[in-house]
Motif scaffolding. Sequence first.
Motif, PDB file in Angstrom:
ATOM      1  N   ILE A  89      -5.464 -10.797 -11.691  1.00 31.32           N
ATOM      2  CA  ILE A  89      -4.311 -10.007 -12.140  1.00 31.32           C
ATOM      3  C   ILE A  89      -4.778  -8.859 -13.029  1.00 31.32           C
ATOM      4  O   ILE A  89      -4.356  -7.718 -12.862  1.00 31.32           O
ATOM      5  N   ARG A  90      -5.662  -9.153 -13.949  1.00 30.03           N
ATOM      6  CA  ARG A  90      -6.195  -8.127 -14.857  1.00 30.03           C
ATOM      7  C   ARG A  90      -6.912  -7.026 -14.072  1.00 30.03           C
ATOM      8  O   ARG A  90      -6.769  -5.844 -14.367  1.00 30.03           O
ATOM      9  N   ASP A  91      -7.682  -7.413 -13.053  1.00 33.11           N
ATOM     10  CA  ASP A  91      -8.430  -6.432 -12.263  1.00 33.11           C
ATOM     11  C   ASP A  91      -7.528  -5.575 -11.378  1.00 33.11           C
ATOM     12  O   ASP A  91      -7.826  -4.406 -11.138  1.00 33.11           O
ATOM     13  N   GLU A  92      -6.458  -6.137 -10.874  1.00 31.39           N
ATOM     14  CA  GLU A  92      -5.612  -5.426  -9.912  1.00 31.39           C
ATOM     15  C   GLU A  92      -4.498  -4.601 -10.546  1.00 31.39           C
ATOM     16  O   GLU A  92      -4.100  -3.584  -9.997  1.00 31.39           O
ATOM     17  N   ARG A 137      -3.688 -11.485  -3.388  1.00 38.24           N
ATOM     18  CA  ARG A 137      -3.557 -12.588  -2.427  1.00 38.24           C
ATOM     19  C   ARG A 137      -4.320 -13.785  -2.960  1.00 38.24           C
ATOM     20  O   ARG A 137      -5.502 -13.682  -3.288  1.00 38.24           O
ATOM     21  N   ILE A 138      -3.646 -14.920  -2.983  1.00 32.82           N
ATOM     22  CA  ILE A 138      -4.269 -16.146  -3.461  1.00 32.82           C
ATOM     23  C   ILE A 138      -4.169 -17.180  -2.347  1.00 32.82           C
ATOM     24  O   ILE A 138      -3.063 -17.472  -1.878  1.00 32.82           O
ATOM     25  N   PRO A 139      -5.307 -17.703  -1.902  1.00 32.30           N
ATOM     26  CA  PRO A 139      -5.278 -18.702  -0.824  1.00 32.30           C
ATOM     27  C   PRO A 139      -4.533 -19.968  -1.252  1.00 32.30           C
ATOM     28  O   PRO A 139      -4.647 -20.409  -2.395  1.00 32.30           O
ATOM     29  N   ALA A 140      -3.771 -20.524  -0.335  1.00 30.83           N
ATOM     30  CA  ALA A 140      -3.028 -21.755  -0.607  1.00 30.83           C
ATOM     31  C   ALA A 140      -4.000 -22.876  -0.933  1.00 30.83           C
ATOM     32  O   ALA A 140      -5.030 -23.033  -0.282  1.00 30.83           O
ATOM     33  N   SER A 141      -3.651 -23.647  -1.951  1.00 31.25           N
ATOM     34  CA  SER A 141      -4.505 -24.734  -2.402  1.00 31.25           C
ATOM     35  C   SER A 141      -3.668 -25.705  -3.223  1.00 31.25           C
ATOM     36  O   SER A 141      -2.677 -25.290  -3.828  1.00 31.25           O
ATOM     37  N   PRO A 142      -4.062 -26.965  -3.278  1.00 30.90           N
ATOM     38  CA  PRO A 142      -3.319 -27.875  -4.152  1.00 30.90           C
ATOM     39  C   PRO A 142      -3.654 -27.640  -5.629  1.00 30.90           C
ATOM     40  O   PRO A 142      -2.917 -28.038  -6.512  1.00 30.90           O
ATOM     41  N   TYR A 143      -4.773 -26.949  -5.894  1.00 35.95           N
ATOM     42  CA  TYR A 143      -5.206 -26.681  -7.273  1.00 35.95           C
ATOM     43  C   TYR A 143      -5.615 -25.216  -7.395  1.00 35.95           C
ATOM     44  O   TYR A 143      -6.218 -24.655  -6.489  1.00 35.95           O
ATOM     45  N   TYR A 144      -5.304 -24.608  -8.537  1.00 37.92           N
ATOM     46  CA  TYR A 144      -5.629 -23.214  -8.778  1.00 37.92           C
ATOM     47  C   TYR A 144      -6.365 -23.071 -10.098  1.00 37.92           C
ATOM     48  O   TYR A 144      -6.063 -23.758 -11.066  1.00 37.92           O
ATOM     49  N   ASP A 145      -7.320 -22.140 -10.132  1.00 35.26           N
ATOM     50  CA  ASP A 145      -8.094 -21.865 -11.335  1.00 35.26           C
ATOM     51  C   ASP A 145      -7.364 -20.789 -12.138  1.00 35.26           C
ATOM     52  O   ASP A 145      -7.322 -19.624 -11.732  1.00 35.26           O
ATOM     53  N   MET A 146      -6.797 -21.177 -13.285  1.00 37.94           N
ATOM     54  CA  MET A 146      -6.008 -20.249 -14.084  1.00 37.94           C
ATOM     55  C   MET A 146      -6.846 -19.059 -14.546  1.00 37.94           C
ATOM     56  O   MET A 146      -6.386 -17.921 -14.526  1.00 37.94           O
ATOM     57  N   GLY A 147      -8.087 -19.287 -14.950  1.00 38.92           N
ATOM     58  CA  GLY A 147      -8.948 -18.195 -15.397  1.00 38.92           C
ATOM     59  C   GLY A 147      -9.216 -17.196 -14.297  1.00 38.92           C
ATOM     60  O   GLY A 147      -9.205 -15.978 -14.521  1.00 38.92           O
ATOM     61  N   GLU A 148      -9.453 -17.676 -13.091  1.00 37.27           N
ATOM     62  CA  GLU A 148      -9.713 -16.796 -11.950  1.00 37.27           C
ATOM     63  C   GLU A 148      -8.467 -15.989 -11.593  1.00 37.27           C
ATOM     64  O   GLU A 148      -8.543 -14.788 -11.300  1.00 37.27           O
ATOM     65  N   ILE A 149      -7.300 -16.625 -11.633  1.00 40.25           N
ATOM     66  CA  ILE A 149      -6.053 -15.916 -11.331  1.00 40.25           C
ATOM     67  C   ILE A 149      -5.772 -14.863 -12.397  1.00 40.25           C
ATOM     68  O   ILE A 149      -5.391 -13.739 -12.082  1.00 40.25           O
ATOM     69  N   ALA A 150      -5.995 -15.195 -13.662  1.00 34.89           N
ATOM     70  CA  ALA A 150      -5.804 -14.225 -14.747  1.00 34.89           C
ATOM     71  C   ALA A 150      -6.743 -13.031 -14.558  1.00 34.89           C
ATOM     72  O   ALA A 150      -6.352 -11.879 -14.767  1.00 34.89           O
ATOM     73  N   ARG A 151      -7.994 -13.294 -14.156  1.00 32.66           N
ATOM     74  CA  ARG A 151      -8.952 -12.217 -13.917  1.00 32.66           C
ATOM     75  C   ARG A 151      -8.492 -11.319 -12.765  1.00 32.66           C
ATOM     76  O   ARG A 151      -8.547 -10.095 -12.849  1.00 32.66           O
ATOM     77  N   HIS A 179       0.831  -1.202   0.000  1.00 30.95           N
ATOM     78  CA  HIS A 179       0.000   0.000   0.000  1.00 30.95           C
ATOM     79  C   HIS A 179       0.870   1.258   0.000  1.00 30.95           C
ATOM     80  O   HIS A 179       0.618   2.201  -0.753  1.00 30.95           O
ATOM     81  N   ALA A 180       1.901   1.271   0.838  1.00 30.09           N
ATOM     82  CA  ALA A 180       2.783   2.438   0.929  1.00 30.09           C
ATOM     83  C   ALA A 180       3.501   2.702  -0.389  1.00 30.09           C
ATOM     84  O   ALA A 180       3.739   3.848  -0.757  1.00 30.09           O
ATOM     85  N   ALA A 181       3.836   1.644  -1.118  1.00 29.34           N
ATOM     86  CA  ALA A 181       4.560   1.787  -2.381  1.00 29.34           C
ATOM     87  C   ALA A 181       3.625   1.953  -3.574  1.00 29.34           C
ATOM     88  O   ALA A 181       4.081   2.197  -4.687  1.00 29.34           O
ATOM     89  N   GLY A 182       2.322   1.795  -3.355  1.00 31.34           N
ATOM     90  CA  GLY A 182       1.380   1.885  -4.459  1.00 31.34           C
ATOM     91  C   GLY A 182       1.414   0.674  -5.367  1.00 31.34           C
ATOM     92  O   GLY A 182       1.096   0.772  -6.548  1.00 31.34           O
ATOM     93  N   LEU A 183       1.812  -0.463  -4.817  1.00 31.58           N
ATOM     94  CA  LEU A 183       1.883  -1.705  -5.596  1.00 31.58           C
ATOM     95  C   LEU A 183       0.608  -2.516  -5.427  1.00 31.58           C
ATOM     96  O   LEU A 183       0.168  -2.738  -4.306  1.00 31.58           O
ATOM     97  N   PRO A 184       0.043  -2.981  -6.520  1.00 30.94           N
ATOM     98  CA  PRO A 184      -1.105  -3.885  -6.392  1.00 30.94           C
ATOM     99  C   PRO A 184      -0.684  -5.173  -5.693  1.00 30.94           C
ATOM    100  O   PRO A 184       0.387  -5.716  -5.967  1.00 30.94           O
ATOM    101  N   LEU A 185      -1.523  -5.639  -4.775  1.00 28.06           N
ATOM    102  CA  LEU A 185      -1.269  -6.877  -4.051  1.00 28.06           C
ATOM    103  C   LEU A 185      -2.393  -7.849  -4.360  1.00 28.06           C
ATOM    104  O   LEU A 185      -3.561  -7.543  -4.151  1.00 28.06           O
TER     105      LEU A 185
END
Length: 179
Positions: free
Chosen positions: A147-150, A131-145, A123-129
């Motif tokens: 990243i695109r939103d942030e 956060r992705i919850p730890a999981s054995p499987y990740y949804d690539m479409g959701e992660i791409a979304r 926040h202090a640096a103005g960097l988008p953060l």
Amino acid sequence: MAIGGLLRTLPRRKLRRARTLPCQIKRILFSPEEHALFAVLKSAIGDEFEVFAKIRASDILSPHRGSGRREAGELYQSMAGRRFTFVLCHKPDLSVAGIVELAEHGAGRKAQDADEPVALLCHAAGLPLIRIPASPYYDMGEIARQIRDEIRREPVFIHGDGEGGRIEPRISNLEDLKF
């Protein structure tokens, strides 16, 4: 054969000292969750970004120019030993675009408490953060979304000296604007 010849040419004193250092290689760089997220991140970001892993906060953050010793000391203290799980950089110039953190629950700690210093630094640096919850499987479409939103798609320019200057979006298309 070549290695044996090289070892014979090294002074014995240096060779003995090297053998006594208590060090070993860590064969595994990522936890299983980090490895899975890294693979999905690489696919989700496509050709737009590069992803770097386990980067020290002090490698990409520094005090504003003109900050007092106290403020700079506080910043360095909050960054001490802190590593970002993943850093996304724009491919053309490798400028930092955002931070991706794996939100893990450790034994006896809450993920929110553990991530608070990271959130404050970003926040202090103005960097988008992101956060992705730890999981054995990740949804690539959701992660791409996420990243695109942030992360801003518009290029930015910096007023001032570039360190602590004001960052503003650059308008890339004036045709649709009404004056």
